[in-house]
Write a protein that holds these residues in place. Structure first.
Motif, PDB file in Angstrom:
ATOM      1  N   VAL A  83      -3.106   7.104   3.763  1.00 17.50           N
ATOM      2  CA  VAL A  83      -2.394   6.586   4.718  1.00 17.50           C
ATOM      3  C   VAL A  83      -1.859   7.541   5.698  1.00 17.50           C
ATOM      4  CG1 VAL A  83      -0.759   4.880   5.821  1.00 17.50           C
ATOM      5  CG2 VAL A  83      -2.208   4.278   3.741  1.00 17.50           C
ATOM      6  N   PRO A  84      -2.408   7.755   7.019  1.00 18.20           N
ATOM      7  CA  PRO A  84      -1.952   8.869   7.858  1.00 18.20           C
ATOM      8  C   PRO A  84      -0.727   7.866   8.652  1.00 18.20           C
ATOM      9  CG  PRO A  84      -3.964   7.810   8.768  1.00 18.20           C
ATOM     10  CD  PRO A  84      -3.720   7.094   7.390  1.00 18.20           C
ATOM     11  N   ARG A  85       0.024   9.186   9.410  1.00 16.54           N
ATOM     12  CA  ARG A  85       0.977   8.593  10.223  1.00 16.54           C
ATOM     13  C   ARG A  85       0.546   7.589  11.198  1.00 16.54           C
ATOM     14  NH1 ARG A  85       2.059  12.750  14.367  1.00 16.54           N
ATOM     15  NH2 ARG A  85       0.341  13.682  13.479  1.00 16.54           N
ATOM     16  N   PRO A  86       1.572   6.510  11.248  1.00 16.13           N
ATOM     17  CA  PRO A  86       1.363   5.412  12.089  1.00 16.13           C
ATOM     18  C   PRO A  86       0.537   5.703  13.547  1.00 16.13           C
ATOM     19  CG  PRO A  86       3.307   4.972  10.962  1.00 16.13           C
ATOM     20  CD  PRO A  86       2.993   6.610  10.771  1.00 16.13           C
ATOM     21  N   LYS A  87       1.072   6.709  14.102  1.00 15.78           N
ATOM     22  CA  LYS A  87       0.786   7.277  15.504  1.00 15.78           C
ATOM     23  C   LYS A  87      -0.736   7.586  15.496  1.00 15.78           C
ATOM     24  CE  LYS A  87       1.929  10.661  18.617  1.00 15.78           C
ATOM     25  NZ  LYS A  87       2.413  11.970  18.705  1.00 15.78           N
ATOM     26  N   ARG A 103     -17.237   0.846   4.893  1.00 15.89           N
ATOM     27  CA  ARG A 103     -15.994   0.750   3.642  1.00 15.89           C
ATOM     28  C   ARG A 103     -15.182   1.947   3.635  1.00 15.89           C
ATOM     29  NH1 ARG A 103     -17.509  -0.621  -2.842  1.00 15.89           N
ATOM     30  NH2 ARG A 103     -15.721  -1.959  -2.782  1.00 15.89           N
ATOM     31  N   LEU A 104     -13.936   1.234   3.730  1.00 20.76           N
ATOM     32  CA  LEU A 104     -12.864   2.245   3.858  1.00 20.76           C
ATOM     33  C   LEU A 104     -11.496   1.891   3.178  1.00 20.76           C
ATOM     34  CD1 LEU A 104     -12.101   3.412   7.480  1.00 20.76           C
ATOM     35  CD2 LEU A 104     -10.463   3.211   5.888  1.00 20.76           C
ATOM     36  N   PHE A 105     -10.971   2.646   2.520  1.00 19.69           N
ATOM     37  CA  PHE A 105      -9.956   2.578   1.626  1.00 19.69           C
ATOM     38  C   PHE A 105      -8.720   3.434   2.141  1.00 19.69           C
ATOM     39  CE2 PHE A 105     -13.104   1.294  -1.121  1.00 19.69           C
ATOM     40  CZ  PHE A 105     -12.690  -0.014  -1.532  1.00 19.69           C
ATOM     41  N   LEU A 106      -7.578   2.728   2.489  1.00 18.24           N
ATOM     42  CA  LEU A 106      -6.367   3.510   2.813  1.00 18.24           C
ATOM     43  C   LEU A 106      -5.479   3.275   1.680  1.00 18.24           C
ATOM     44  CD1 LEU A 106      -5.956   1.841   6.542  1.00 18.24           C
ATOM     45  CD2 LEU A 106      -6.323   4.146   6.075  1.00 18.24           C
ATOM     46  N   ILE A 107      -5.113   4.531   1.008  1.00 17.12           N
ATOM     47  CA  ILE A 107      -4.507   4.663  -0.143  1.00 17.12           C
ATOM     48  C   ILE A 107      -3.259   5.477  -0.089  1.00 17.12           C
ATOM     49  CG2 ILE A 107      -6.690   4.534  -1.387  1.00 17.12           C
ATOM     50  CD1 ILE A 107      -6.143   7.422  -2.174  1.00 17.12           C
ATOM     51  N   ASN A 108      -2.431   5.349  -1.050  1.00 16.77           N
ATOM     52  CA  ASN A 108      -1.063   6.229  -1.271  1.00 16.77           C
ATOM     53  C   ASN A 108      -1.457   7.342  -1.847  1.00 16.77           C
ATOM     54  OD1 ASN A 108       1.649   6.573  -0.758  1.00 16.77           O
ATOM     55  ND2 ASN A 108       2.149   5.494  -2.877  1.00 16.77           N
ATOM     56  N   ALA A 109      -0.644   8.325  -1.546  1.00 17.13           N
ATOM     57  CA  ALA A 109      -0.417   9.728  -1.834  1.00 17.13           C
ATOM     58  C   ALA A 109       0.677  10.128  -2.162  1.00 17.13           C
ATOM     59  CB  ALA A 109      -1.667  10.661  -1.245  1.00 17.13           C
ATOM     60  N   TRP A 110       0.954  11.202  -3.006  1.00 18.05           N
ATOM     61  CA  TRP A 110       2.464  11.746  -3.087  1.00 18.05           C
ATOM     62  C   TRP A 110       2.825  12.296  -1.673  1.00 18.05           C
ATOM     63  CZ3 TRP A 110       6.036  11.788  -6.806  1.00 18.05           C
ATOM     64  CH2 TRP A 110       7.114  12.735  -6.583  1.00 18.05           C
ATOM     65  N   ARG A 111       2.119  12.796  -0.819  1.00 19.84           N
ATOM     66  CA  ARG A 111       2.606  13.349   0.512  1.00 19.84           C
ATOM     67  C   ARG A 111       2.497  12.321   1.708  1.00 19.84           C
ATOM     68  NH1 ARG A 111       0.147  18.828  -0.854  1.00 19.84           N
ATOM     69  NH2 ARG A 111       1.870  19.896  -1.805  1.00 19.84           N
ATOM     70  N   VAL A 112       2.073  10.983   1.177  1.00 19.27           N
ATOM     71  CA  VAL A 112       2.216   9.898   2.231  1.00 19.27           C
ATOM     72  C   VAL A 112       3.660   9.516   2.443  1.00 19.27           C
ATOM     73  CG1 VAL A 112       1.696   7.794   2.831  1.00 19.27           C
ATOM     74  CG2 VAL A 112       0.051   9.294   2.090  1.00 19.27           C
ATOM     75  N   LYS A 114       7.011   7.634   2.554  1.00 18.59           N
ATOM     76  CA  LYS A 114       7.233   5.929   2.375  1.00 18.59           C
ATOM     77  C   LYS A 114       7.312   5.000   3.633  1.00 18.59           C
ATOM     78  CE  LYS A 114       8.688   6.480  -2.452  1.00 18.59           C
ATOM     79  NZ  LYS A 114       7.809   7.715  -2.379  1.00 18.59           N
ATOM     80  N   SER A 115       7.986   5.675   4.539  1.00 20.90           N
ATOM     81  CA  SER A 115       7.954   4.723   5.712  1.00 20.90           C
ATOM     82  C   SER A 115       6.717   4.406   6.365  1.00 20.90           C
ATOM     83  CB  SER A 115       8.985   5.356   6.854  1.00 20.90           C
ATOM     84  OG  SER A 115       8.050   6.709   7.254  1.00 20.90           O
ATOM     85  N   TYR A 116       5.846   5.039   6.075  1.00 24.20           N
ATOM     86  CA  TYR A 116       4.339   4.797   6.663  1.00 24.20           C
ATOM     87  C   TYR A 116       3.945   3.259   6.222  1.00 24.20           C
ATOM     88  CZ  TYR A 116       3.609   9.645   7.829  1.00 24.20           C
ATOM     89  OH  TYR A 116       3.750  11.025   8.297  1.00 24.20           O
ATOM     90  N   TRP A 117       4.329   2.830   5.021  1.00 22.55           N
ATOM     91  CA  TRP A 117       3.911   1.641   4.263  1.00 22.55           C
ATOM     92  C   TRP A 117       4.615   0.496   5.162  1.00 22.55           C
ATOM     93  CZ3 TRP A 117      -0.038   1.269   1.645  1.00 22.55           C
ATOM     94  CH2 TRP A 117      -0.532   2.303   0.778  1.00 22.55           C
ATOM     95  N   SER A 118       5.639   0.624   5.889  1.00 26.47           N
ATOM     96  CA  SER A 118       6.211  -0.668   6.475  1.00 26.47           C
ATOM     97  C   SER A 118       5.925  -0.656   8.085  1.00 26.47           C
ATOM     98  CB  SER A 118       7.864  -0.475   6.710  1.00 26.47           C
ATOM     99  OG  SER A 118       8.181   0.821   6.896  1.00 26.47           O
TER     100      SER A 118
END
Lengths: 236, 236
Positions: A83-87, A103-112, A114-118
């Motif tokens: 998941v990249p920066r919302p911008k 087909r595209l998956f947006l996934i978590n990673a250590w350097r993502v 946390k705030s991006y998820w909201s």
């Protein structure tokens, strides 16, 4: 908008549509189209062709539609991206869709972060809107499937092997020794990490799922640039 | 900011710099760096290496700098691109710079809207700022030359033949019959038109200057996506 994307609810007859809102505004304001003008149009997940404007006013546009050809072929590439920066997210989705990814998956990673998820940009409605923008840009009609996965390990261990089955599995990593292979035949599954890359433990998980690290060189690219560059080199 | 780009005026001694403003804020706020931390840094148009933070406070950051390596090699590609929408211009400049392009011309074309020419984003100061953003992103130090040309024909007839001398000359055109060639050896000059493409008369002028139309397929890409895709296919 190089193609007017139509949906079932736009049709008032077999070969006639009425559009309001954003698409009407774009046709009137940007295309400056008038009755008699012909635009490229296509039905979501269907065929494409010509739409002739019958009538346009401040509220709606009515067009007759003749669909005579298939959309361009899909790109045989599944994209898995942290998941990249919302911008940046909107441009990544629209850009990937415009390249023909289905087909595209947006996934978590250590350097993502946390705030991006909201971010509301991760909502299904927004992801769909950006995908539509990518189709309208590139003259395609087939909506991509976009799925969001909050847990890296669960995704990579439990789901990814099946998703990537029978495909060439690559993970883009700026410091990888191997150059990204060109013109791969068959399906590819390409994983792209967050800014700063996947961490070592994540690369180990991906390696266990069959993903080989590759690089386009020492330059660190923004996600949207990296997606276009890697996908084009792999597919050209 | 994957590299802190330094300028002559930042140096307070041969191997020591003091930074204020944007770069200090980024080092403090985004990198969350403290005394003792080591960042990647490089001198504009010079070498790169490590910068060790000696002291950081709300006003400035002082670092000792050890430059021990050359920046990545430049991309042997000159980009000639029709002025894009102001909203997109910054990303095109930063993106092209991040890919390693060192010579870039922003030119007029029939389908470039007149209003774009009054955008403050075309100022030398803004173009330089975006180029710096591209270098900071991609870990490079060599600033590109970016030139703006208001008259298409004068540029293509009088200047372009000399600019493009001894290079492979390509113009990206969505409807061209030839696919974009891959992995070209030697220098390339690549021309990319506005949204909607160059008009026929412009393609004729470019043809006279030796530019052959090529395409990446039927999809119409945004300028920033097209730049990354074409440049990567040509160079990979």
């Amino acid at each position: 908008m190089n193609l007017v994307l139509l949906f079932a609810e736009d049709f008032v007859a077999d070969d006639r549509v009425v559009l309001r809102g954003r698409r009407r505004e774009h046709i009137a304001g940007v295309h400056r189209a008038a009755a008699g003008d012909v635009l490229v149009a296509g039905v979501a997940n269907g065929r494409m062709g010509a739409a002739t404007i019958l009538r346009i006013d401040g509220e709606s546009v009515e067009m007759s539609v003749a669909l005579d050809r298939d959309p361009p072929p899909p790109l045989p590439l599944t994209l898995v991206v942290a998941v990249p920066r919302p911008k940046v997210l909107n441009r990544v989705i629209a850009g990937a869709t415009s390249l023909g990814i289905k087909r595209l998956f947006l996934i978590n990673a250590w350097r993502v972060e946390k705030s991006y998820w909201s971010s509301p940009r991760l909502s299904e409605a927004n992801l769909r809107e950006q995908a539509i923008a990518g189709l309208e840009q590139s003259r395609d009609t087939i909506l991509p499937s976009i799925e969001v996965r909050r847990f890296f390990r669960r995704f990579v261990e439990d789901e990814l092997p099946e998703i990537a089955r029978d495909s060439t599995c690559l993970v883009a990593h700026p410091y990888a020794a191997d150059p990204c292979p060109r013109s791969i035949a068959g399906h590819v599954t390409l994983a792209i990490g967050p800014e700063g890359g996947f961490i070592e433990a994540e690369l180990v998980s991906l390696d266990r799922a069959g993903f080989r690290p590759v690089s386009l060189g020492p330059r660190v690219l923004r996600v949207e640039t990296a997606v276009a560059a890697l996908v084009s080199v792999i597919s050209a």
